[in-house]
Design a protein around this motif. Structure first.
Motif, PDB file in Angstrom:
ATOM      1  N   VAL A   1       4.580   6.099   8.858  1.00 11.08           N
ATOM      2  CA  VAL A   1       4.466   4.639   8.909  1.00 11.08           C
ATOM      3  C   VAL A   1       5.043   4.175  10.242  1.00 11.08           C
ATOM      4  O   VAL A   1       6.232   4.355  10.511  1.00 11.08           O
ATOM      5  CB  VAL A   1       5.218   3.980   7.737  1.00 11.08           C
ATOM      6  CG1 VAL A   1       4.986   2.475   7.743  1.00 11.08           C
ATOM      7  CG2 VAL A   1       4.767   4.584   6.410  1.00 11.08           C
ATOM      8  N   VAL A   2       4.194   3.595  11.079  1.00  8.32           N
ATOM      9  CA  VAL A   2       4.583   3.254  12.447  1.00  8.32           C
ATOM     10  C   VAL A   2       4.501   1.756  12.669  1.00  8.32           C
ATOM     11  O   VAL A   2       3.492   1.118  12.343  1.00  8.32           O
ATOM     12  CB  VAL A   2       3.665   3.965  13.472  1.00  8.32           C
ATOM     13  CG1 VAL A   2       4.030   3.557  14.894  1.00  8.32           C
ATOM     14  CG2 VAL A   2       3.755   5.475  13.320  1.00  8.32           C
ATOM     15  N   THR A   3       5.571   1.188  13.216  1.00  6.42           N
ATOM     16  CA  THR A   3       5.540  -0.197  13.674  1.00  6.42           C
ATOM     17  C   THR A   3       6.105  -0.225  15.094  1.00  6.42           C
ATOM     18  O   THR A   3       6.425   0.821  15.655  1.00  6.42           O
ATOM     19  CB  THR A   3       6.307  -1.119  12.723  1.00  6.42           C
ATOM     20  OG1 THR A   3       6.072  -2.476  13.106  1.00  6.42           O
ATOM     21  CG2 THR A   3       7.789  -0.828  12.717  1.00  6.42           C
TER      22      THR A   3
ATOM     23  N   MET B   1      11.050  -2.708   7.126  1.00  6.65           N
ATOM     24  CA  MET B   1      10.008  -2.101   6.307  1.00  6.65           C
ATOM     25  C   MET B   1      10.599  -1.014   5.405  1.00  6.65           C
ATOM     26  O   MET B   1      10.267  -0.909   4.227  1.00  6.65           O
ATOM     27  CB  MET B   1       8.916  -1.520   7.207  1.00  6.65           C
ATOM     28  CG  MET B   1       7.658  -1.122   6.460  1.00  6.65           C
ATOM     29  SD  MET B   1       6.397  -0.515   7.592  1.00  6.65           S
ATOM     30  CE  MET B   1       6.122  -1.960   8.596  1.00  6.65           C
ATOM     31  N   LYS B   2      11.474  -0.195   5.974  1.00  4.91           N
ATOM     32  CA  LYS B   2      12.097   0.877   5.188  1.00  4.91           C
ATOM     33  C   LYS B   2      12.911   0.292   4.032  1.00  4.91           C
ATOM     34  O   LYS B   2      12.884   0.815   2.913  1.00  4.91           O
ATOM     35  CB  LYS B   2      12.983   1.739   6.101  1.00  4.91           C
ATOM     36  CG  LYS B   2      13.619   2.917   5.400  1.00  4.91           C
ATOM     37  CD  LYS B   2      14.356   3.833   6.388  1.00  4.91           C
ATOM     38  CE  LYS B   2      13.409   4.654   7.228  1.00  4.91           C
ATOM     39  NZ  LYS B   2      14.094   5.747   7.968  1.00  4.91           N
TER      40      LYS B   2
ATOM     41  N   ARG C   1       0.839  -1.204   0.000  1.00  7.30           N
ATOM     42  CA  ARG C   1       0.000   0.000   0.000  1.00  7.30           C
ATOM     43  C   ARG C   1       0.873   1.253   0.000  1.00  7.30           C
ATOM     44  O   ARG C   1       0.597   2.219  -0.714  1.00  7.30           O
ATOM     45  CB  ARG C   1      -0.932   0.002   1.205  1.00  7.30           C
ATOM     46  CG  ARG C   1      -1.841   1.236   1.248  1.00  7.30           C
ATOM     47  CD  ARG C   1      -2.753   1.231   2.461  1.00  7.30           C
ATOM     48  NE  ARG C   1      -3.527   2.452   2.541  1.00  7.30           N
ATOM     49  CZ  ARG C   1      -4.691   2.649   1.964  1.00  7.30           C
ATOM     50  NH1 ARG C   1      -5.228   1.690   1.213  1.00  7.30           N
ATOM     51  NH2 ARG C   1      -5.333   3.795   2.112  1.00  7.30           N
ATOM     52  N   VAL C   2       1.924   1.253   0.822  1.00  5.34           N
ATOM     53  CA  VAL C   2       2.834   2.409   0.864  1.00  5.34           C
ATOM     54  C   VAL C   2       3.424   2.653  -0.518  1.00  5.34           C
ATOM     55  O   VAL C   2       3.463   3.796  -1.008  1.00  5.34           O
ATOM     56  CB  VAL C   2       3.957   2.179   1.903  1.00  5.34           C
ATOM     57  CG1 VAL C   2       5.014   3.275   1.793  1.00  5.34           C
ATOM     58  CG2 VAL C   2       3.391   2.145   3.312  1.00  5.34           C
TER      59      VAL C   2
ATOM     60  N   ILE D   1       9.418   6.309   8.778  1.00  2.43           N
ATOM     61  CA  ILE D   1       9.060   4.896   8.859  1.00  2.43           C
ATOM     62  C   ILE D   1       9.754   4.417  10.127  1.00  2.43           C
ATOM     63  O   ILE D   1      10.967   4.163  10.126  1.00  2.43           O
ATOM     64  CB  ILE D   1       9.535   4.125   7.620  1.00  2.43           C
ATOM     65  CG1 ILE D   1       8.955   4.755   6.352  1.00  2.43           C
ATOM     66  CG2 ILE D   1       9.160   2.647   7.716  1.00  2.43           C
ATOM     67  CD1 ILE D   1       9.573   4.251   5.062  1.00  2.43           C
ATOM     68  N   THR D   2       9.022   4.326  11.217  1.00  5.21           N
ATOM     69  CA  THR D   2       9.666   4.352  12.519  1.00  5.21           C
ATOM     70  C   THR D   2       8.799   3.693  13.591  1.00  5.21           C
ATOM     71  O   THR D   2       7.673   3.254  13.315  1.00  5.21           O
ATOM     72  CB  THR D   2       9.934   5.829  12.896  1.00  5.21           C
ATOM     73  OG1 THR D   2      10.632   5.894  14.120  1.00  5.21           O
ATOM     74  CG2 THR D   2       8.626   6.618  13.024  1.00  5.21           C
ATOM     75  N   THR D   3       9.329   3.628  14.798  1.00  5.23           N
ATOM     76  CA  THR D   3       8.522   3.194  15.938  1.00  5.23           C
ATOM     77  C   THR D   3       7.791   4.403  16.519  1.00  5.23           C
ATOM     78  O   THR D   3       8.193   5.547  16.302  1.00  5.23           O
ATOM     79  CB  THR D   3       9.401   2.568  17.030  1.00  5.23           C
ATOM     80  OG1 THR D   3      10.275   3.574  17.560  1.00  5.23           O
ATOM     81  CG2 THR D   3      10.228   1.411  16.484  1.00  5.23           C
ATOM     82  N   ILE D   4       6.763   4.140  17.292  1.00 11.99           N
ATOM     83  CA  ILE D   4       6.028   5.244  17.925  1.00 11.99           C
ATOM     84  C   ILE D   4       6.941   6.000  18.882  1.00 11.99           C
ATOM     85  O   ILE D   4       6.875   7.234  18.985  1.00 11.99           O
ATOM     86  CB  ILE D   4       4.761   4.723  18.650  1.00 11.99           C
ATOM     87  CG1 ILE D   4       3.974   5.877  19.274  1.00 11.99           C
ATOM     88  CG2 ILE D   4       5.097   3.670  19.675  1.00 11.99           C
ATOM     89  CD1 ILE D   4       3.426   6.891  18.314  1.00 11.99           C
ATOM     90  N   ASP D   5       7.834   5.302  19.572  1.00  8.54           N
ATOM     91  CA  ASP D   5       8.729   5.968  20.519  1.00  8.54           C
ATOM     92  C   ASP D   5       9.700   6.900  19.801  1.00  8.54           C
ATOM     93  O   ASP D   5       9.960   8.018  20.252  1.00  8.54           O
ATOM     94  CB  ASP D   5       9.510   4.931  21.344  1.00  8.54           C
ATOM     95  CG  ASP D   5       8.604   4.139  22.269  1.00  8.54           C
ATOM     96  OD1 ASP D   5       7.628   4.722  22.774  1.00  8.54           O
ATOM     97  OD2 ASP D   5       8.866   2.942  22.472  1.00  8.54           O
TER      98      ASP D   5
END
Length: 434
Positions: free
Chosen positions: A52-54, A63-64, A35-36, A96-100
């Protein structure tokens, strides 16, 4: 990769909030990545305008890299396409990262609004463990020193301590603290707990938040059971179907409908007392297809299990008994709340003195920053879509952050079907794809 019809629908749908819920290993992340890529290549959205959060650094890095590889492949097929070259250069800094990590960047770009010294650092696990232990030890020492004037504390210790120590008490305080920190207003949440236990009548009980939640969740489960029974009824009524099951299944559906018509928790409980599943007919008929007979029976059994599990979980005792339990538990809950609030304050002070934060602090500071209208507007105007992997791992604070950043833009979320879906439906009401 060949995608199923449902996967293609998820990849291609636009202009809606989307949640796709599926089992582990079913290709959720691959669908998300596709989708991205389609949003970048087909829709002309720059990669750095998609958040984009994982939930792990390793997953974010993978993912990146997958997105980079796909865009590079597209660029090789269209070497004159300058825009694709630009997207490749943007990948390294794309969110494209974590929420933190996203929250940390937000704080460092707005540290004045966060009310924190820019020299702050994220404490490591060992340091946090030490600070927590010191805060808890100091809290308990104060309580024992003042125990002569606090009979509720001593009773609380007696009631909660199974071992010859206060370990059960401190573990309970820590668990409540951690859960409260996953809420947008931790202190307000802890203060609100005792209110749920203050209840003098069944009518008042039906208005309590936790009772309303039990009523809503049970209704959802009963609706699922009805859907399974309706499928079984359709099979029973069909050509060479097990017609001898039709009357019993129809009665089962009527029973479920009576439960669904109940206006509150108490009425559901009263109707459950007289609700039961009868036995299916054992009549034999060679004209009946055995597979259809087995299928109808399996669907009915699934409905029975759903109802039985729901009754066991939410209706294990009557409203009057629940009232007694609440009233008997209230003093202990009030004491637990008081101790948790003191621990929350002490641990917070310890971190402030050292100029350190933990990941709970990071999320709460990010949420506070996003309450500023100008800051929120800036982020909303920048991002075209919020894309979240492993959405079942999100807590309430993270959901509020996502909502603040998204604004009128859309969510795209994927999650494990084994996990709770109630928060998913709250966050993505427009479309639920299972």
């Amino acid at each position: 990769m060949k995608y199923t019809e449902d996967q293609r629908k998820v990849i291609n749908i636009r202009g809606k909030n989307v949640l796709t819920s599926a089992a582990a290993g079913s290709g959720k992340t691959a669908v998300l990545v596709e989708r991205v890529i389609r949003r970048v290549i087909d829709d002309g959205i720059d990669i750095d305008r998609l958040l984009v959060v994982t939930f792990t650094n390793a997953a974010a890095a993978e993912m990146k890299e997958r997105i980079r590889s796909a865009i590079e492949s597209a660029a090789e097929l269209d070497p004159e396409n300058r825009r694709l070259e630009e997207q490749i250069s943007l990948i390294s800094s794309a969110p494209i990262t974590t929420i933190d990590s996203f929250c940390l960047d937000l704080i460092r770009n707005n540290f004045n609004a966060a009310g924190i010294d820019p020299a702050f650092r994220v404490a490591d696990e060992g340091e946090l463990k030490m600070l927590k232990a010191d805060s808890m030890s100091g809290l308990m020492d104060r309580q024992y020193e003042d125990a002569d004037s606090n009979a509720e504390f001593l009773k609380f210790i007696d009631d909660f301590s199974v071992k010859r120590s206060d370990e059960d008490v401190t573990d309970t305080i820590e668990k409540l603290y951690e859960y409260a920190m996953s809420r947008p207003d931790p202190e307000g949440y802890v203060k609100s707990i005792a209110k749920q236990y203050r209840c003098t009548s069944v009518e008042e009980l039906n208005e309590k938040e936790f009772v309303k939640t039990a009523y809503e969740m049970s209704a959802d489960a009963f609706m699922t059971a009805k859907e399974r029974l309706s499928e079984a009824a359709e099979i029973a009524a069909g050509c060479d179907g097990p017609y001898m099951y039709a009357d019993e299944i129809a009665e089962n559906i009527s029973m479920i409908e009576r439960l669904l018509e109940a206006k509150d928790y108490t009425e559901v409980y009263e109707r459950i007392e007289t609700a039961s599943f009868g036995r299916l007919s054992s009549k034999k008929d060679q004209a009946v297809d055995q597979d259809k007979r087995d299928q109808a029976k399996a669907l009915r059994e699934a409905a029975k299990r759903r109802v039985a599990d729901t009754v066991k979980k939410f209706f294990f005792t009557g409203p009057e008994k629940i009232l007694q339990i609440l009233n008997r538990s209230l003093p202990a809950v009030e004491e637990l709340s008081r101790l948790t609030l003191e621990y929350m304050h002490d641990f917070g002070e310890s971190k402030r003195k050292r100029q350190v934060v933990d990941f709970n602090d990071i999320e709460h500071m990010a949420l506070m920053i996003l309450k500023d209208d100008e800051t929120k507007k800036r982020y909303r105007e920048h991002f075209e879509e919020i894309i979240i992997d492993e959405y079942q791992d999100s807590n309430r604070v993270q959901e509020e952050i996502f909502r603040a950043v998204a604004g009128n833009n859309n969510y795209f979320c994927v999650g494990d079907v084994k996990q709770s879906i109630y928060s998913f439906r709250d966050a993505c009401p427009e479309l639920f794809i299972n």
